[in-house]
Design a protein around this motif. Structure first.
Motif, PDB file in Angstrom:
ATOM      1  N   ALA A 160       0.894  -1.219   0.084  1.00 43.55           N
ATOM      2  CA  ALA A 160       0.057   0.017   0.043  1.00 43.55           C
ATOM      3  C   ALA A 160       0.812   1.079   0.173  1.00 43.55           C
ATOM      4  CB  ALA A 160      -1.015  -0.012   1.297  1.00 43.55           C
ATOM      5  N   ALA A 161       1.858   1.232   0.720  1.00 45.51           N
ATOM      6  CA  ALA A 161       2.795   2.529   0.799  1.00 45.51           C
ATOM      7  C   ALA A 161       3.506   2.683  -0.402  1.00 45.51           C
ATOM      8  CB  ALA A 161       3.982   2.068   1.944  1.00 45.51           C
ATOM      9  N   VAL A 162       4.077   1.370  -1.235  1.00 39.73           N
ATOM     10  CA  VAL A 162       4.677   1.573  -2.401  1.00 39.73           C
ATOM     11  C   VAL A 162       3.723   2.270  -3.403  1.00 39.73           C
ATOM     12  CG1 VAL A 162       5.620   0.316  -4.257  1.00 39.73           C
ATOM     13  CG2 VAL A 162       6.379  -0.211  -1.881  1.00 39.73           C
ATOM     14  N   HIS A 163       2.513   1.957  -3.309  1.00 37.83           N
ATOM     15  CA  HIS A 163       1.549   2.428  -4.460  1.00 37.83           C
ATOM     16  C   HIS A 163       1.329   3.599  -4.326  1.00 37.83           C
ATOM     17  CE1 HIS A 163      -1.821   2.234  -7.015  1.00 37.83           C
ATOM     18  NE2 HIS A 163      -2.740   2.950  -6.190  1.00 37.83           N
ATOM     19  N   LEU A 164       1.210   4.447  -2.952  1.00 36.03           N
ATOM     20  CA  LEU A 164       1.242   5.467  -2.475  1.00 36.03           C
ATOM     21  C   LEU A 164       2.144   6.429  -3.053  1.00 36.03           C
ATOM     22  CD1 LEU A 164      -0.458   7.787  -1.077  1.00 36.03           C
ATOM     23  CD2 LEU A 164       0.812   7.145   0.890  1.00 36.03           C
ATOM     24  N   TYR A 165       3.248   5.821  -2.963  1.00 36.75           N
ATOM     25  CA  TYR A 165       4.700   6.659  -3.413  1.00 36.75           C
ATOM     26  C   TYR A 165       4.601   6.615  -5.027  1.00 36.75           C
ATOM     27  CZ  TYR A 165       6.553   5.444   1.305  1.00 36.75           C
ATOM     28  OH  TYR A 165       6.627   5.272   2.565  1.00 36.75           O
ATOM     29  N   GLU A 166       4.307   5.574  -5.515  1.00 36.49           N
ATOM     30  CA  GLU A 166       4.158   5.459  -7.360  1.00 36.49           C
ATOM     31  C   GLU A 166       3.220   6.542  -7.673  1.00 36.49           C
ATOM     32  OE1 GLU A 166       5.199   0.766  -8.004  1.00 36.49           O
ATOM     33  OE2 GLU A 166       2.951   1.539  -7.779  1.00 36.49           O
ATOM     34  N   LYS A 167       2.001   6.699  -6.636  1.00 34.39           N
ATOM     35  CA  LYS A 167       0.854   7.889  -7.172  1.00 34.39           C
ATOM     36  C   LYS A 167       1.576   9.311  -7.101  1.00 34.39           C
ATOM     37  CE  LYS A 167      -3.303   7.305  -6.390  1.00 34.39           C
ATOM     38  NZ  LYS A 167      -4.699   7.188  -5.458  1.00 34.39           N
ATOM     39  N   ALA A 168       2.325   9.258  -6.108  1.00 30.63           N
ATOM     40  CA  ALA A 168       2.886  10.806  -5.721  1.00 30.63           C
ATOM     41  C   ALA A 168       4.183  11.121  -6.744  1.00 30.63           C
ATOM     42  CB  ALA A 168       3.568  10.721  -4.149  1.00 30.63           C
ATOM     43  N   GLY A 169       4.662  10.262  -7.374  1.00 34.56           N
ATOM     44  CA  GLY A 169       5.672  10.697  -8.294  1.00 34.56           C
ATOM     45  C   GLY A 169       7.087   9.942  -8.303  1.00 34.56           C
ATOM     46  N   PHE A 170       7.037   8.815  -7.324  1.00 32.73           N
ATOM     47  CA  PHE A 170       8.311   8.167  -7.078  1.00 32.73           C
ATOM     48  C   PHE A 170       8.373   7.088  -8.103  1.00 32.73           C
ATOM     49  CE2 PHE A 170       7.936  10.165  -3.158  1.00 32.73           C
ATOM     50  CZ  PHE A 170       9.267  10.621  -2.819  1.00 32.73           C
ATOM     51  N   ARG A 171       9.502   6.801  -8.687  1.00 38.21           N
ATOM     52  CA  ARG A 171       9.877   5.606  -9.567  1.00 38.21           C
ATOM     53  C   ARG A 171      10.973   4.892  -9.098  1.00 38.21           C
ATOM     54  NH1 ARG A 171       5.550   7.443 -10.468  1.00 38.21           N
ATOM     55  NH2 ARG A 171       5.081   8.755 -12.550  1.00 38.21           N
ATOM     56  N   HIS A 172      10.587   3.426  -9.410  1.00 40.86           N
ATOM     57  CA  HIS A 172      11.851   2.511  -8.933  1.00 40.86           C
ATOM     58  C   HIS A 172      12.944   2.782  -9.808  1.00 40.86           C
ATOM     59  CE1 HIS A 172       8.718   0.046  -6.845  1.00 40.86           C
ATOM     60  NE2 HIS A 172       7.877   0.479  -7.535  1.00 40.86           N
ATOM     61  N   ASP A 173      14.200   2.707  -8.939  1.00 43.45           N
ATOM     62  CA  ASP A 173      15.218   3.269  -9.720  1.00 43.45           C
ATOM     63  C   ASP A 173      16.558   2.173  -9.166  1.00 43.45           C
ATOM     64  OD1 ASP A 173      17.767   4.771  -9.729  1.00 43.45           O
ATOM     65  OD2 ASP A 173      16.500   6.521 -10.330  1.00 43.45           O
ATOM     66  N   PRO A 174      17.058   1.482 -10.106  1.00 40.64           N
ATOM     67  CA  PRO A 174      18.156   0.450  -9.824  1.00 40.64           C
ATOM     68  C   PRO A 174      19.505   1.218  -9.042  1.00 40.64           C
ATOM     69  CG  PRO A 174      17.643   0.600 -12.187  1.00 40.64           C
ATOM     70  CD  PRO A 174      16.701   1.368 -11.438  1.00 40.64           C
ATOM     71  N   GLU A 175      19.660   2.587  -9.906  1.00 35.89           N
ATOM     72  CA  GLU A 175      20.840   3.422  -9.377  1.00 35.89           C
ATOM     73  C   GLU A 175      20.595   3.657  -7.709  1.00 35.89           C
ATOM     74  OE1 GLU A 175      23.226   7.507  -9.996  1.00 35.89           O
ATOM     75  OE2 GLU A 175      21.642   6.974 -11.122  1.00 35.89           O
ATOM     76  N   ILE A 176      19.580   4.000  -7.263  1.00 35.76           N
ATOM     77  CA  ILE A 176      19.420   4.406  -6.019  1.00 35.76           C
ATOM     78  C   ILE A 176      19.572   3.063  -5.033  1.00 35.76           C
ATOM     79  CG2 ILE A 176      17.396   4.994  -4.167  1.00 35.76           C
ATOM     80  CD1 ILE A 176      18.527   7.390  -5.862  1.00 35.76           C
ATOM     81  N   MET A 177      18.866   1.942  -5.756  1.00 39.38           N
ATOM     82  CA  MET A 177      19.032   0.485  -4.842  1.00 39.38           C
ATOM     83  C   MET A 177      20.689   0.313  -4.719  1.00 39.38           C
ATOM     84  SD  MET A 177      17.912  -2.080  -3.323  1.00 39.38           S
ATOM     85  CE  MET A 177      15.968  -2.328  -4.085  1.00 39.38           C
ATOM     86  N   ALA A 178      21.516   0.460  -5.805  1.00 41.68           N
ATOM     87  CA  ALA A 178      22.898   0.215  -5.863  1.00 41.68           C
ATOM     88  C   ALA A 178      23.566   1.012  -4.891  1.00 41.68           C
ATOM     89  CB  ALA A 178      23.432   0.240  -7.118  1.00 41.68           C
ATOM     90  N   ARG A 179      23.105   2.239  -4.829  1.00 42.89           N
ATOM     91  CA  ARG A 179      23.737   3.305  -3.906  1.00 42.89           C
ATOM     92  C   ARG A 179      23.585   3.236  -2.426  1.00 42.89           C
ATOM     93  NH1 ARG A 179      22.618   8.627  -6.831  1.00 42.89           N
ATOM     94  NH2 ARG A 179      23.253   9.698  -4.792  1.00 42.89           N
ATOM     95  N   TYR A 180      22.084   2.899  -2.003  1.00 41.08           N
ATOM     96  CA  TYR A 180      21.586   2.981  -0.720  1.00 41.08           C
ATOM     97  C   TYR A 180      21.091   1.698  -0.363  1.00 41.08           C
ATOM     98  CZ  TYR A 180      22.160   7.923  -1.969  1.00 41.08           C
ATOM     99  OH  TYR A 180      22.674   9.056  -2.529  1.00 41.08           O
TER     100      TYR A 180
END
Length: 323
Positions: A280-300
């Motif tokens: 539910a939280a991930v869906h909320l973030y997606e609606k708000a404008g967040f996008r899944h990002d492999p670079e962010i995953m690799a860095r943090y």
């Protein structure tokens, strides 16, 4: 088509009132389900009676005015749901019934989020009828056909949401709101403890922010933080909203406020770390404008063992909408 029950008026009055009651009960069930509560309309009078203190089945029969077999059956359902406990009293032949913590939370939610809106909707519905009793019943039936009770409730004003700024007196609440959901779904990691036990030194003093959302009648139900992790770079973190605020859009309200705050702080990169189980939280973030990002995953992503979702904000900061 002929309405046999309505056409015969007083002859079938009991059947007609039963039909009208079933319409109200059906709407009530949908209203309760929309609020995310695990109960049925028939449970609510029992929970209300038990909210005044421990009670026996016999006392519930007198307080609610329903048959003992029906009360016993409903109590069994509430015990199975974890909302009521049943213990032997001083008289070994009777059992004392009490609300559990979960039952008390259901009552708190009902009083704050459901009852005022249902009362307003029913008051508006009844104000529209006049005439003799049977005419009033007919008018109520027609009004409910035109617009069901749950639609009227949906139009009623919701409890007010407001923001609360962080101060040190709220540090324990910031800790508890987050520790509750993390411990329930995963386990508290060293990074969690470091941030939750030291919000001022880990978030506020380096230039971050913490906000809380308060629901009228429920108090503070959620929180979220912006943690600075580099020059112009911030992590949206430690977002928690209690189940008691389900259906109030408190999470969307809080997220929008945080995105507006990020814009005011001139944040140039905003990201978050989460887990797929928090769907539910991930869906909320997606609606708000967040996008899944492999670079962010690799860095943090290695920051948390539970992290399998990493997202970067791509929307225009400060204009995130209502999520």
């Amino acid at each position: 088509m002929t309405d046999v029950i309505a056409d015969l008026g007083p002859v079938f009055l009991g059947s007609r009132l039963k039909r009208l009651a079933e319409r109200f009960q059906g709407s009530a069930a949908r209203i309760i389900a929309d609020a995310g509560l695990p109960v049925q309309p028939s449970h609510m009078p029992l929970l209300t009676a038990l909210a005044s203190g421990p009670t026996t089945v016999g006392q519930l029969v007198d307080m609610v005015g329903t048959s003992q077999p029906g009360i016993t059956r409903s109590v069994g359902q509430l015990v199975a749901l974890g909302l009521v406990t049943s213990e032997r009293g001083t008289d070994q032949r009777e059992r004392r019934l009490s609300l559990t913590g979960a039952g008390e939370r259901v009552m708190t939610q009902s009083r704050a989020l459901i009852w005022p809106r249902v009362e307003a909707a029913v008051g508006d519905l009844c104000a529209s009828v006049s005439g003799g009793f049977l005419e009033q019943v007919a008018a109520l039936e027609a009004a409910l056909t035109a617009e069901p009770l749950e639609s009227r409730v949906a139009r009623a004003p919701r409890p007010k949401l407001s923001l609360v700024e962080y101060d040190d007196s709220l540090a324990p609440l910031f800790h508890d709101l987050n520790a509750e959901w993390i411990a329930a779904m995963f386990s508290l990691e060293p990074t969690d403890r470091d941030v939750l036990e030291n919000p001022r030194t880990r978030i506020i003093e380096p230039g971050g922010a913490i906000l809380f959302v308060e629901v009228e009648g429920l108090g503070v139900v959620g929180t979220c933080a912006l943690q600075k992790t580099g020059e112009g770079r911030f992590e949206l973190t430690k977002m928690a909203v209690r189940d008691s605020a389900r259906g109030m859009k408190a999470g969307a309200f809080l997220l929008k406020a945080m995105l507006d705050r990020a814009a005011a702080m001139d944040v140039r990169e905003l990201y978050l770390l989460s887990n797929r189980r928090c769907a539910a939280a991930v869906h909320l973030y997606e609606k708000a404008g967040f996008r899944h990002d492999p670079e962010i995953m690799a860095r943090y992503g290695a920051r948390y063992e539970r992290c399998d979702v990493a997202m970067r904000y791509h929307g225009p900061l400060g204009t995130a909408g209502n999520a």
